[in-house]
Design a protein around this motif. Structure first.
Motif, mmCIF file in Angstrom:
data_model
loop_
_atom_site.group_PDB
_atom_site.id
_atom_site.type_symbol
_atom_site.label_atom_id
_atom_site.label_comp_id
_atom_site.label_asym_id
_atom_site.label_seq_id
_atom_site.Cartn_x
_atom_site.Cartn_y
_atom_site.Cartn_z
ATOM 1 N N GLU A 17 1.226 -3.180 -2.148
ATOM 2 C CA GLU A 17 0.999 -4.354 -2.981
ATOM 3 C C GLU A 17 0.229 -5.402 -2.182
ATOM 4 N N THR A 74 -1.171 -10.197 -7.569
ATOM 5 C CA THR A 74 -0.984 -8.955 -6.818
ATOM 6 C C THR A 74 -1.830 -7.856 -7.442
ATOM 7 N N THR A 76 -2.030 -3.507 -6.987
ATOM 8 C CA THR A 76 -1.153 -2.495 -6.410
ATOM 9 C C THR A 76 -1.738 -1.100 -6.514
ATOM 10 N N THR A 109 -1.420 -10.983 1.921
ATOM 11 C CA THR A 109 -0.307 -10.177 2.435
ATOM 12 C C THR A 109 -0.353 -8.774 1.845
ATOM 13 N N ARG A 111 2.226 -5.653 1.268
ATOM 14 C CA ARG A 111 3.625 -5.218 1.306
ATOM 15 C C ARG A 111 3.692 -3.743 0.950
ATOM 16 N N LEU A 113 6.219 -0.958 -0.482
ATOM 17 C CA LEU A 113 7.472 -0.909 -1.231
ATOM 18 C C LEU A 113 7.856 0.531 -1.537
ATOM 19 N N ASP A 114 9.151 0.794 -1.622
ATOM 20 C CA ASP A 114 9.621 2.075 -2.132
ATOM 21 C C ASP A 114 9.333 2.116 -3.634
ATOM 22 N N GLY A 118 11.806 -0.223 -5.433
ATOM 23 C CA GLY A 118 11.163 -1.526 -5.286
ATOM 24 C C GLY A 118 11.514 -2.225 -3.995
ATOM 25 N N GLY A 119 12.325 -1.592 -3.146
ATOM 26 C CA GLY A 119 12.715 -2.196 -1.876
ATOM 27 C C GLY A 119 11.538 -2.315 -0.918
ATOM 28 N N GLU A 120 11.501 -3.405 -0.164
ATOM 29 C CA GLU A 120 10.399 -3.634 0.774
ATOM 30 C C GLU A 120 10.594 -2.825 2.045
ATOM 31 N N ARG A 123 6.015 -5.529 5.632
ATOM 32 C CA ARG A 123 5.245 -6.695 5.194
ATOM 33 C C ARG A 123 4.258 -7.056 6.304
#
Length: 463
Positions: A17, A74, A76, A109, A111, A113-114, A118-120, A123
């Motif tokens: 992202e 964002t 993605t 930035t 990021r 993510l899974d 949605g877990g980070e 970063r």
């Protein structure tokens, strides 16, 4: 993460992202991905996934598009590591800037993510100056384990410079066209299957279609379709107590990169033919103004009904769109043709809305204006679009938006519920495949809110 740092990736699928802060009139960014072999090269141009080629043939990498909220945008890219083909050992996570440099963006930035939770996972906050393309990070295979590295490498030569370093073919700029080129006849887009046409309702004095200027010049088959469709438009209006109303009709066509499939399959050309019947029934001068847009808007030549076949051939196309080819006019275009490369491929709806509003102000008409606006979504300039449409409330224009897929329509979809307007000047509906929607259903949905707006606008003194 700091630049150059790496970490193992245990997730089966991840989302990269790219995020940045919005600024008024500033540039925007676009995420992309390059699938590389162990030699650090793509196998062919299909290994480049971006807004104009949003899905890799393997299905392993997809460009998901932009979202905007609370001043942050964002974009993605999703990578299914399990589905990557055996020859792919690196996936570069890239970005390009449009309308400026990365140094003009705030809070840039990346990021990781899974994709399932949605877990980070990581970063990486990046800094930039004059770069117009960036490699934010990369996924790479090492000893049977996928890892992620924060790269942060910029290019001043734009996306073309970045892509050629990894084996993507970039078209050379063509020389400018001579002052009076001999224009070859462009091949017509492949015809979409004719949209289903239900039997027209029996004619009555209140639903008889108007005779339209230029109608007699059309080929027989097209003339028959037009006649049936005009009658159906009249029936749809009569259902809503709007028989005999007149309006100036303006057509707006999305030409962003994600629309390419709809153009190449002839679906957009079919839509234009069906909308010509709306204009012919509401305004018997046989003309319709038209715009196309992506990164930039462009006014197309007026659509005169008698010239409909040639108009479809020469003006409903995105064949010249190319992310690496801008600045010089394509050879062989007629003087009245828009060079679609200059229109670009992103979604900037607010710009074409502003141009249409200016045209209506500068060219007042006795009848109100109905804008038929077709888009496949990817809307992200929500605040700018909302401002344009709110400002247009006091103008004699009804904006009917039609979504051509299952994409993000943002404020266009939500506008009906927004408070604080004297009249509701916007309609919206979306269809999965417009070529399968029968004419009666399409015209009923297209004209469902316009008569109500006309009545409200008259009460309020807007028209």
């Amino acid at each position: 993460m700091s630049k150059g740092a790496n970490l193992p990736v245990g997730s089966a699928a991840v989302r990269a992202e790219l995020a940045w802060g919005e600024g008024p009139g500033g540039p925007t960014a676009d995420a992309s991905a390059l699938l590389l072999t162990a030699a650090g090269r793509v196998r062919d141009d299909a290994d480049f996934v971006f807004y104009n080629q949003p899905r890799h043939a393997s299905g392993a990498v997809r460009h998901l598009g932009k979202q905007s909220a609370a001043g942050v945008t964002t974009d993605t890219v999703e990578v299914d590591l399990r589905s990557l083909e055996s020859g792919v050992e690196r996936v570069l996570l890239c970005a390009s800037a449009d309308g400026g440099t990365f140094g003009h963006l705030t809070g840039l930035t990346l990021r990781l993510l899974d994709a399932s939770t949605g877990g980070e996972l990581a970063r990486f906050e990046m800094t930039a100056t004059s770069e117009t393309a960036f490699i934010g990070g990369e996924l790479y295979l090492r000893g049977g384990q996928w890892k992620f590295r924060a790269v942060g490498q910029g290019y001043d030569s734009g996306l073309a410079g970045l892509a050629t370093d990894f084996g993507i073919t970039v078209d050379e700029e063509e020389p400018a066209a001579p002052a009076q080129p001999v224009a070859p006849v462009a091949p017509a887009a492949p015809a979409a299957p004719p949209a289903p046409v239900a039997p027209a309702a029996p004619s009555s004095p209140s639903s008889t279609p108007r005779l339209t200027k230029g109608e007699e010049l059309l080929p027989v088959d097209m003339r028959k379709r037009l006649s049936l469709r005009k009658e159906q438009v009249a029936v749809s209006l009569r259902k809503r107590g709007a028989e005999g109303v007149t309006a100036r009709v303006i057509l707006v066509l999305d030409a962003s990169g994600s629309m390419s499939f709809l153009y190449s399959k002839g679906i957009v050309a079919d839509v234009v033919e069906r909308m010509a019947a709306v204009a012919a029934q509401l305004d018997d001068d046989g003309e319709m103004q038209a715009w196309t847009f992506a990164s930039h808007p462009a006014r197309l030549p007026d659509l005169r009904l008698g010239e409909l076949p040639d108009w479809l051939k020469f003006h409903v196309r995105v064949g010249e769109v190319g992310i690496f080819r801008r600045g010089k006019r394509k050879k062989g275009l007629r003087d009245d043709q828009v060079d679609m490369r200059d229109v670009g491929i992103q979604n900037e709806e607010q710009r074409v809305i502003a141009q249409v509003r200016a045209y209506v102000r500068e060219n007042p008409a006795a009848a109100p204006t109905l804008v038929l606006f077709f888009s496949d979504g990817g809307v992200y300039r929500n605040s700018e679009i909302e401002r344009e449409l709110r400002d247009a409330v006091e103008e004699p224009i009804f904006w009917q938006f039609v979504g051509l897929g299952k994409s993000n329509y943002g404020v266009l979809e939500r506008f009906d519920t927004l408070p604080g307007r004297r009249v509701d000047n916007v309609g919206f509906f979306a269809v999965d495949d417009i070529s399968t929607v029968p004419d009666p259903e399409l015209y009923d949905r297209l004209l469902s809110e316009f008569p109500d707006w006309m009545r409200a606008a008259k009460r309020e003194g807007i028209i």
